[in-house]
Write a protein that holds these residues in place. Structure first.
Motif, PDB file in Angstrom:
ATOM      1  N   ASN A 132       0.856  -1.172   0.000  1.00 16.48           N
ATOM      2  CA  ASN A 132       0.000   0.000   0.000  1.00 16.48           C
ATOM      3  C   ASN A 132       0.901   1.233   0.000  1.00 16.48           C
ATOM      4  OD1 ASN A 132      -2.265   1.553   0.119  1.00 16.48           O
ATOM      5  ND2 ASN A 132      -2.580   1.296   2.301  1.00 16.48           N
ATOM      6  N   GLU A 133       1.761   1.302  -1.011  1.00 19.69           N
ATOM      7  CA  GLU A 133       2.710   2.406  -1.116  1.00 19.69           C
ATOM      8  C   GLU A 133       3.176   2.521  -2.560  1.00 19.69           C
ATOM      9  OE1 GLU A 133       6.793   1.074   0.532  1.00 19.69           O
ATOM     10  OE2 GLU A 133       5.326  -0.058   1.686  1.00 19.69           O
ATOM     11  N   GLN A 134       3.780   3.647  -2.891  1.00 17.27           N
ATOM     12  CA  GLN A 134       4.270   3.850  -4.253  1.00 17.27           C
ATOM     13  C   GLN A 134       5.457   2.928  -4.525  1.00 17.27           C
ATOM     14  OE1 GLN A 134       5.203   8.031  -4.443  1.00 17.27           O
ATOM     15  NE2 GLN A 134       3.215   8.507  -5.324  1.00 17.27           N
ATOM     16  N   PRO A 135       5.585   2.452  -5.764  1.00 22.21           N
ATOM     17  CA  PRO A 135       6.741   1.608  -6.083  1.00 22.21           C
ATOM     18  C   PRO A 135       8.028   2.425  -6.061  1.00 22.21           C
ATOM     19  CG  PRO A 135       5.464   2.071  -8.063  1.00 22.21           C
ATOM     20  CD  PRO A 135       4.698   2.645  -6.907  1.00 22.21           C
ATOM     21  N   GLY A 160      12.254  -1.354  -9.312  1.00 18.58           N
ATOM     22  CA  GLY A 160      12.287  -1.287  -7.852  1.00 18.58           C
ATOM     23  C   GLY A 160      11.172  -2.118  -7.250  1.00 18.58           C
ATOM     24  N   PHE A 161      11.064  -2.106  -5.944  1.00 18.47           N
ATOM     25  CA  PHE A 161      10.011  -2.826  -5.226  1.00 18.47           C
ATOM     26  C   PHE A 161       8.653  -2.318  -5.670  1.00 18.47           C
ATOM     27  CE2 PHE A 161       7.126  -2.730  -1.512  1.00 18.47           C
ATOM     28  CZ  PHE A 161       6.923  -4.093  -1.404  1.00 18.47           C
ATOM     29  N   ASN A 162       7.729  -3.237  -5.997  1.00 14.64           N
ATOM     30  CA  ASN A 162       6.406  -2.816  -6.456  1.00 14.64           C
ATOM     31  C   ASN A 162       5.273  -3.468  -5.675  1.00 14.64           C
ATOM     32  OD1 ASN A 162       6.512  -5.393  -7.407  1.00 14.64           O
ATOM     33  ND2 ASN A 162       5.790  -4.916  -9.447  1.00 14.64           N
ATOM     34  N   GLU A 165       2.341  -5.667  -7.294  1.00 16.87           N
ATOM     35  CA  GLU A 165       1.416  -5.033  -8.235  1.00 16.87           C
ATOM     36  C   GLU A 165       2.024  -5.061  -9.633  1.00 16.87           C
ATOM     37  OE1 GLU A 165      -1.566  -3.903  -7.708  1.00 16.87           O
ATOM     38  OE2 GLU A 165      -1.606  -3.999  -5.529  1.00 16.87           O
ATOM     39  N   ASP A 166       1.142  -5.007 -10.668  1.00 15.97           N
ATOM     40  CA  ASP A 166       1.645  -4.821 -12.024  1.00 15.97           C
ATOM     41  C   ASP A 166       2.307  -3.463 -12.075  1.00 15.97           C
ATOM     42  OD1 ASP A 166       0.689  -7.241 -12.952  1.00 15.97           O
ATOM     43  OD2 ASP A 166      -1.211  -6.392 -13.630  1.00 15.97           O
ATOM     44  N   GLN A 167       3.418  -3.391 -12.761  1.00 15.90           N
ATOM     45  CA  GLN A 167       4.155  -2.142 -12.821  1.00 15.90           C
ATOM     46  C   GLN A 167       4.249  -1.696 -14.269  1.00 15.90           C
ATOM     47  OE1 GLN A 167       8.000  -2.492 -10.939  1.00 15.90           O
ATOM     48  NE2 GLN A 167       7.852  -0.485 -10.048  1.00 15.90           N
ATOM     49  N   TRP A 168       4.000  -0.427 -14.501  1.00 17.88           N
ATOM     50  CA  TRP A 168       4.038   0.154 -15.834  1.00 17.88           C
ATOM     51  C   TRP A 168       5.102   1.232 -15.875  1.00 17.88           C
ATOM     52  CZ3 TRP A 168       0.925  -2.154 -19.358  1.00 17.88           C
ATOM     53  CH2 TRP A 168      -0.084  -2.956 -18.863  1.00 17.88           C
ATOM     54  N   PHE A 169       5.767   1.361 -17.010  1.00 19.99           N
ATOM     55  CA  PHE A 169       6.823   2.358 -17.155  1.00 19.99           C
ATOM     56  C   PHE A 169       6.539   3.199 -18.384  1.00 19.99           C
ATOM     57  CE2 PHE A 169       8.636  -1.283 -15.000  1.00 19.99           C
ATOM     58  CZ  PHE A 169       9.271  -0.702 -13.926  1.00 19.99           C
TER      59      PHE A 169
END
Length: 178
Positions: A132-135, A160-162, A165-169
């Motif tokens: 429950n925090e920003q990646p 970085g740590f995500n 969650e799915d991470q998008w760049f």
């Protein structure tokens, strides 16, 4: 399943007669509809999390191996046991099992499961702890020189740590002056 009463009285007796009958129905474990599991839990790093699974079953699971909590680590399932950070508790009636994790670390943000059985069958429930925090910002951003040509470029980085969650760049570029 429950306790049933039969009450009777007529002109031949002054006191009402009461008889109780307890009926128990044999059944394999299944999730309780009165206390459904929360399969996705959001927490911050260093916080604590508790995963709870309440079942309906008769007879209740009473063997030491009736409940098995597991955690997914690098694609493999690892059985969890009580230790300084993981605490597994069973309710008095053996129908609820809690997994409490203290001081969440990066590798705790993953998938969990609990397998429950009695002599009639079994069930399994999946859980996931998400951040429950920003990646974190990606690290080691670099252009692969061997993969550069007139129409494309290959970029790589270490995410970085995500928190599972799915991470998008978003990759932006600017044309440099000749």
């Amino acid at each position: 399943m429950g306790v049933y009463q039969c009450k009777g009285k007529n002109i031949h007796n002054a006191l009402q007669q009461v008889r109780e009958l307890e009926i128990r129905i044999l059944c394999s474990p299944r999730p309780s509809t009165f206390s459904p599991p929360i399969p996705v839990v959001y927490r911050r790093r260093s916080a604590s999390a508790t995963l709870t699974f309440t079942i309906v079953a008769y007879p209740p699971p009473n063997d030491v191996s009736a409940y098995i909590w597991r955690k997914q680590v690098d694609g493999e399932w690892v059985t969890l046991h009580n230790n300084s950070r993981f605490l597994i508790r069973t309710s008095n009636d053996s129908l609820q099992k809690n997994l409490s994790i203290s001081q969440l670390k990066i590798d705790d943000f993953t998938n969990y499961s609990v397998h429950v059985n009695n002599n009639l069958g079994s069930t399994e429930q999946s859980f996931v702890i998400r951040a429950n925090e920003q990646p974190n910002t990606p690290q080691q951003l670099l252009v692969l020189d061997a993969m550069v040509n007139e129409s494309s470029v290959t970029v790589q980085w270490t995410p970085g740590f995500n928190g599972v969650e799915d991470q998008w760049f978003v990759i932006g570029y600017k044309k440099a002056a000749d």
